[in-house]
Structures are given as C-alpha cells and as structure tokens.
Write an enzyme that holds these catalytic residues in place. Structure first.
Site, PDB file in Angstrom:
ATOM      1  N   HIS A 213     -43.090  19.032  68.102  1.00 46.63           N
ATOM      2  CA  HIS A 213     -43.613  19.041  69.465  1.00 46.63           C
ATOM      3  C   HIS A 213     -43.688  20.445  70.030  1.00 46.63           C
ATOM      4  O   HIS A 213     -44.299  20.663  71.065  1.00 46.63           O
ATOM      5  CB  HIS A 213     -42.726  18.190  70.370  1.00 46.63           C
ATOM      6  CG  HIS A 213     -43.051  16.737  70.294  1.00 46.63           C
ATOM      7  ND1 HIS A 213     -42.895  16.006  69.142  1.00 46.63           N
ATOM      8  CD2 HIS A 213     -43.568  15.890  71.216  1.00 46.63           C
ATOM      9  CE1 HIS A 213     -43.274  14.774  69.380  1.00 46.63           C
ATOM     10  NE2 HIS A 213     -43.697  14.672  70.616  1.00 46.63           N
TER      11      HIS A 213
HETATM   12  N1  LIG Z   1     -43.199   3.090  68.274  1.00 45.63           N
HETATM   13  C1  LIG Z   1     -43.911   2.704  69.346  1.00 45.63           C
HETATM   14  N2  LIG Z   1     -44.601   1.542  69.330  1.00 45.63           N
HETATM   15  C2  LIG Z   1     -45.330   1.173  70.400  1.00 45.63           C
HETATM   16  N3  LIG Z   1     -45.419   1.887  71.531  1.00 45.63           N
HETATM   17  C3  LIG Z   1     -44.745   3.037  71.595  1.00 45.63           C
HETATM   18  C4  LIG Z   1     -43.973   3.519  70.523  1.00 45.63           C
HETATM   19  N4  LIG Z   1     -43.439   4.720  70.876  1.00 45.63           N
HETATM   20  C5  LIG Z   1     -43.889   4.982  72.122  1.00 45.63           C
HETATM   21  N5  LIG Z   1     -44.664   3.978  72.553  1.00 45.63           N
HETATM   22  C6  LIG Z   1     -45.359   3.871  73.838  1.00 45.63           C
HETATM   23  O1  LIG Z   1     -45.798   5.167  74.222  1.00 45.63           O
HETATM   24  C7  LIG Z   1     -45.461   5.374  75.573  1.00 45.63           C
HETATM   25  C8  LIG Z   1     -45.219   6.861  75.824  1.00 45.63           C
HETATM   26  O2  LIG Z   1     -46.412   7.550  75.647  1.00 45.63           O
HETATM   27  P1  LIG Z   1     -46.502   9.124  75.918  1.00 45.63           P
HETATM   28  O3  LIG Z   1     -45.662   9.484  77.086  1.00 45.63           O
HETATM   29  O4  LIG Z   1     -47.952   9.481  76.006  1.00 45.63           O
HETATM   30  O5  LIG Z   1     -45.910   9.730  74.578  1.00 45.63           O
HETATM   31  P2  LIG Z   1     -44.572  10.597  74.325  1.00 45.63           P
HETATM   32  O6  LIG Z   1     -43.424   9.649  74.297  1.00 45.63           O
HETATM   33  O7  LIG Z   1     -44.833  11.206  72.992  1.00 45.63           O
HETATM   34  O8  LIG Z   1     -44.481  11.597  75.438  1.00 45.63           O
HETATM   35  C9  LIG Z   1     -44.241   4.530  75.800  1.00 45.63           C
HETATM   36  O9  LIG Z   1     -44.132   4.188  77.160  1.00 45.63           O
HETATM   37  C10 LIG Z   1     -44.471   3.326  74.916  1.00 45.63           C
HETATM   38  O10 LIG Z   1     -45.210   2.314  75.583  1.00 45.63           O
HETATM   39 MG   LIG Z   2     -44.710  13.713  75.282  1.00 41.53          MG
END
Ligand SMILES: Nc1ncnc2c1ncn2[C@@H]1O[C@H](COP(=O)(O)OP(=O)(O)O)[C@@H](O)[C@H]1O
Ligand SMILES: [Mg+2]
Ligand SMILES: Nc1ncnc2c1ncn2[C@@H]1O[C@H](COP(=O)(O)OP(=O)(O)O)[C@@H](O)[C@H]1O
Ligand SMILES: [Mg+2]
Ligand SMILES: [Mg+2]
Ligand SMILES: [Mg+2]
Lengths: 210, 126, 126, 210
Positions: free
Chosen positions: C10
């Site tokens: 990241h």
């Molecule tokens: N392994 C997973 N399977 C399904 N949905 C997931 C998974 N990991 C994260 N998410 C979804 O992604 C969302 C977060 O997205 P985002 O904030 O854009 O990404 P990051 O966590 O990389 O910052 C979470 O609220 C959840 O709904």
């Molecule tokens: Mg993020």
C-alpha cells in the site's frame, strides 16, 4: 606481565589497523553469504572507536576504555556485529571493573565475559557458523592456558590461535543464525565473516601484549 | 494515552512507509520510524531506535517491531539501555503485518501485553 | 535467469525499501516495487502490479508478495490478466520477511515452487 | 420491460451520482472501522467510469459497457473495493455476453455473476461484515421475484431493498474479512462501508429501470 590500560589502548589501535587492512576481505566474505557490508561496518566502527579512545583522559581504567569501545561500536557499526561486539565489550568492561591491572585470571574473565555477551545477544551456539565459532574455542584455549600456568601473553596467543582455527572450521558449515542462515546449503564452502573479524581482534590483543 | 510503537527496519523507507500505513488505522497511537543507518544507508541505528523508544513512550509502554535478526539485536540492546526495560518489549512478529495489527490494537486502548499478542498473531496479510 | 519478485504494498516507500533490502542479498534477481496508488497515495495500483509482473518475468516465473488483503486481491486480479497465469503466484507470506527469503532462494537458482516455499516459511525476523 | 444498453448507461450515471452524493458518508463509515478512504476510492472510480462509458461507441452492448466499468474500477479505485467491484462487473459482463436486451432471467444472471465474482475474489461469507452481506440477500430477493413472475423493474427493486436491509444488518457484526477484521469487537455497532456502497449501486440500478 599483568596488562594495564596501556595494553587496552594498544589493543584498540592494532584492532582498528587490522580491520582497516582486512576491510576488503571482510566485504568479500560477507558478499558471499551475507549483504557485503561487514568490512565497511567494522571499519567505520573501529575508526570511531580509535577516535573516541584517544579522547579519553590519561587515567581511564581498562574498564572505562572497554566501555567506550562498547558504546561506540553499538552506535556506529550499523549491522548485526554492532550489538554483538558492543555487548561483548560491555560485558568485558563490567568483568574487569575496578581493576587497573589484569593478570591471567583477569584476562580469562574478560574473554569469557565477551563471549558470554555475544551468546546472550545472538543466541548462537558453536557450529551455527557465526563469530561464536571463533570466540568459544578462544575462551577454552585461554582457560586451558591459564590452568597450565601460562603468562598473560601466552594466554592471549592461545586464544588468538584457537580463534583462527575456529574461524577456518566455519567453512563447511550451514549457518543457523544471521543473514547467512537464509542461504541453506549454499553457505557451505564459505568462511563466516564475523568469525574472521573476531580472530583479527584476538590476534591484535595477543600481539600488543607485552 | 496508548501503547506506542517503534518500527525498526534496515531501510528508512520501509520504516516510514509502515508508520504511514499503520497510522491510517490508528490516529491516536504514537508510531515512530527507526529505519536505516545514521547516514541514511541500509542497516540499523542504535540512536534512532533509542530516540524512537523515548518518543513512542507516553506512559503505557512501547512495542518494538523489527525486520531482520540484526534489527532485533539492535533493538534489544537499546531496550536494555532504557530506564525501565520492562516498559519496552520486542514483538516476535513480521514487521508490516505486526505493526498494523499492533497499531489497531493500541488504538483500541489495549495494554502492552495485548498489543504484543495482536502483533504476534499477525502472520501473512489479512 | 531466475524467478522474479513483485513487491506489492500500500506504500510506495515500503515497496521500494523492500526492493533495496532484498536486492542486497540477491544481485541477479529481478525484484520490482509496486507500491502505492497511481498518484502516489496509500493504496494499491493495478497498473503498477501489472507492470511489475511483466518486468519481473524473465522466463522462470514470478512470485508476488503483498502487505494487506486488498493488495492480495489487486495482485490476484492482475495475475488473472497475465498471458500465462501459472507463471505468477502469490505468496501467503509476510511482506518483508517473505521477500528477503524469496530473493535469496531465487538468487540460488531455485524454481518458482521452491522460492514460494522459502517465502512462506519465513515468519518473524530471522 | 427488457433492459438494454441504455439502462446500463443510466445505471452507471446514477451510480456515479449516488456515490458522489454519499462520498462523505462512506468516508465517515470507513474511518470508523477501516482506513477512511472508501468514499474517495469509489468516487474516483465512478467518476472515471462515467467518463469512459461516455466515450464508448453508441452501439456498445450491455456486456461491453459492463466490461468498461470493470476494467476502469480495477484501474482507478486503489482499495479492496477496486478488485472486488471490478471482478463483479467483469463477471456480470461475461454473464450477459451477446445479449442486447436483458429480461428478468438475464438480470438475475447478471446479479448472480456479480455476487459470485465478489465472493470468488474476497472469499467472504454472509455474516463476515462485508459487501457480500448486501449482495447475497439482493441476489436471493431477485431470484425469488423472478420465480414469482415479477417484471425487470420489480426484480431490481427487490434486490435493492434487500441489499439495504442486508447492509443495515452488518451493524452488530464482527468483521472477519478486510481491514475491519483487525478491530475485533470494536467493529460492533458500525455499518460496513462496502455494503452501503453496494446498496447504493443496486438502488441506482432499480431507479433507472424503465
Ligand atoms: N475479502 C473481502 N470480501 C468482500 N468484501 C470485502 C473484503 N475486504 C474488504 N471488503 C469490502 O471492501 C470495503 C472497503 O473498501 P475500501 O475502503 O475501498 O478498501 P480498503 O479496505 O482497501 O481501504 C469493506 O467495507 C468491505 O465491504
Ligand atoms: Mg484503503
Ligand atoms: N545471532 C548471531 N549470533 C552470533 N553472531 C552473529 C549472529 N548474527 C550474525 N552474526 C555475526 O555477524 C556477522 C555479520 O556482521 P555484519 O555483516 O556486520 O552484520 P549484518 O549481517 O547485519 O550485515 C556474521 O558473519 C556473524 O559472524
Ligand atoms: Mg553484513
Ligand atoms: Mg548489513
Ligand atoms: Mg478503506
């Protein structure tokens, strides 16, 4: 002849010289089974140590000087050998505290404390292909020499010789500690750089012994 | 406050990046980078670790994360020089994954033992 | 040549630092940083991972190391878009420790399965 | 009334609008149990999607448009939701390949494929406090509506309503996937941001359905 702070000062100076002379060789060895910086690390460390020890007051005790060596190595080496040698010299300094002159027993105590410091810090055993493979035979040889009534000079020479043999014996080993442990069987056939620098330090100690 | 973290790496970039990443999920935790040698090269700096230990301490202890064996040895040496060595412990955990798990745990107000356990349970990316 | 590595983080700093560190012990291995978002922020970039996959490939396959779950998902997606998906595998390993172990293994001429196993056996700092 | 590429275009536009309108709210939710970027990620992604879809030729099929949505989200989102939604739209695109008009069965196939793509990518199950908690009830509601002979519009409305309820039901859960899984019990009482954005996308799909 019992050894005083003059001996410690000369030990430091001769060590710095040997490390500088063998800088390239230590780099070459560390490049084979490590990251190639052992010569640089040790040379930077001992140049700093030389400068610091020169600045010490004339009446600094052996323990004072060893403590300066320790803290300077800890602060300047920048690799595994920094905390390892740093701890070695710190424990050595504590072992000879309040002594102005070191007799044979004092020398053996110094060497034992240094070795124990390295083992406490790095948790390596004999056969793990580290500097412990130089120090442990060195300490044993010094203990034997003391038991046989050897002089301080003879004790240090015995230690230096044993360290050199111990270092050579790291060639066929697989490393179980330090960076070389990542290499598995590919470490075979290469000498451990830290054992070589350790043998140089002990050679310097013997040579400057009156 | 919370348990603090010191990120000890052979690389200044890694240590700084781990702090950036862990801070995202732990705004109130003191997370200090101690990466690279004093002159910015690859290696570890006793001084940087020592400063990290004092900067990360806010009264609830400090957890130290390390990348390689020599970083662990540098950190152990620095911890021994601290006034209260029991207040700083070294995690047996992978650097990035351990730091993130520890940061989130510290943010939640966990004590040093709990933060350490969070780091040590982290293995591969979650 | 050797198995190549892609370091997906990241943080651009973490990815670059891991490359610096791993390269020290693996001069002949292609190790490519794929860190941060396209505009340099914290996150992952599909394009960077895709480019990393092609730059790290020299005919013997590529091992991908990741920091967080979303990096794994980005990497998996990128691998599916590669011409020969079997030539790129994602390690279930901690980022820094896995990358170093994998780099040293690849430097020794190990094949992709062996390099992957080296990464996956790495846990805390050695 | 069967849905054509015009519906897909309007779905995209309305989704982009809802995401932009809810950017701050999605950020707030992700700040509670994540890293606070979900609103930014989705807004950047859907702004790029809108631009890309506008550039497509007038005769682009539903599948073509969905594929553009997929690759654009994959390339621009920068968080977990990028590969997740990207895979969802990619699988949806494949499910409706060669169809110019989608009837009820086509809509259900599209939604199933999207959900299956998310599950394949993220390996989350219902109850893990992720976007799957919105998608799986949505697909079930759509399947039920289809079985009961509902119109395309009714199918999409049933899906949207179920997604919203599913999202609300994430409040009391502990997360077992994604960043929120680091929080343990502290995630309780917070809604999963990805489930909220999923409910918005499905609401948009229903609203623009003729
Ligand atoms: N392994 C997973 N399977 C399904 N949905 C997931 C998974 N990991 C994260 N998410 C979804 O992604 C969302 C977060 O997205 P985002 O904030 O854009 O990404 P990051 O966590 O990389 O910052 C979470 O609220 C959840 O709904
Ligand atoms: Mg993020
Ligand atoms: N755990 C350990 N115990 C004892 N000696 C060790 C240990 N780890 C490394 N060493 C010694 O340190 C030497 C390498 O020192 P150096 O190159 O300065 O450090 P680094 O490996 O951090 O680059 C090795 O050759 C070995 O003798
Ligand atoms: Mg070295
Ligand atoms: Mg080094
Ligand atoms: Mg997020």
């Amino acid at each position: 002849m019992a050894l005083n702070s003059q001996w410690v000062r000369e030990w430091v100076a001769r060590s710095a010289q040997y490390i500088a002379d063998n800088r390239t060789e230590l780099i070459r060895l560390d490049r084979e089974i490590g990251d190639g910086d052992h010569g640089e690390n040790m040379d930077r460390g001992f140049k700093a140590v030389s400068a610091k020890v020169t600045e010490l007051p004339a009446d600094a005790s052996p323990s004072d000087i060893l403590k300066t060596v320790a803290t300077t190595l800890i602060s300047t080496v920048g690799g595994a050998s920094g905390p390892l040698y740093g701890t070695a010299f710190l424990k050595a300094s504590q072992a000879v505290k309040d002594e102005d002159e070191l007799d044979g027993a004092g020398i053996v105590a110094l060497l034992q404390a240094a070795r124990d410091g390295i083992v406490a810090r790095g948790k390596a055993e004999v056969g793990d292909k580290t500097m412990v493979d130089a120090w442990t035979p060195a300490v044993r040889a010094a203990e034997d020499a003391l038991a046989e009534g050897a002089t301080e000079q003879q004790i240090l020479s015995a230690a230096a010789d044993a360290a050199k043999v111990g270092s050579e014996k790291t060639d066929p080993l697989i490393a179980r500690k330090g960076r070389a442990s990542y290499l598995g069987e590919r470490a075979i056939g290469h000498r451990d750089p830290g054992s070589v620098s350790s043998a140089l330090l002990l050679k310097a100690a013997a040579e400057v012994s009156p | 406050m919370t348990v603090g973290l010191v990120v000890v790496s052979h690389s200044a970039k890694i240590a700084e990046g781990v702090v950036d990443l862990a801070a995202q999920m732990a705004a109130d935790v003191r997370i200090v980078a101690a990466g690279g040698t004093d002159d910015g090269g690859i290696g570890t700096s006793f001084e940087k670790v020592q400063q990290g230990l004092s900067q990360a301490e806010s009264g609830d202890g400090v957890l130290v994360l390390c990348d390689l064996g020599s970083a662990v040895m540098t950190a152990e040496t620095a911890v021994e020089f601290v006034d209260d060595p029991a207040a700083a412990v070294i995690a047996d955990a992978p650097l990035v994954e351990g730091a993130i798990a520890a940061a989130v745990s510290a943010q939640g107000g966990a004590d040093l033992d709990t933060v350490r356990a969070a780091a040590e349970q982290a293995s591969a990316p979650a």
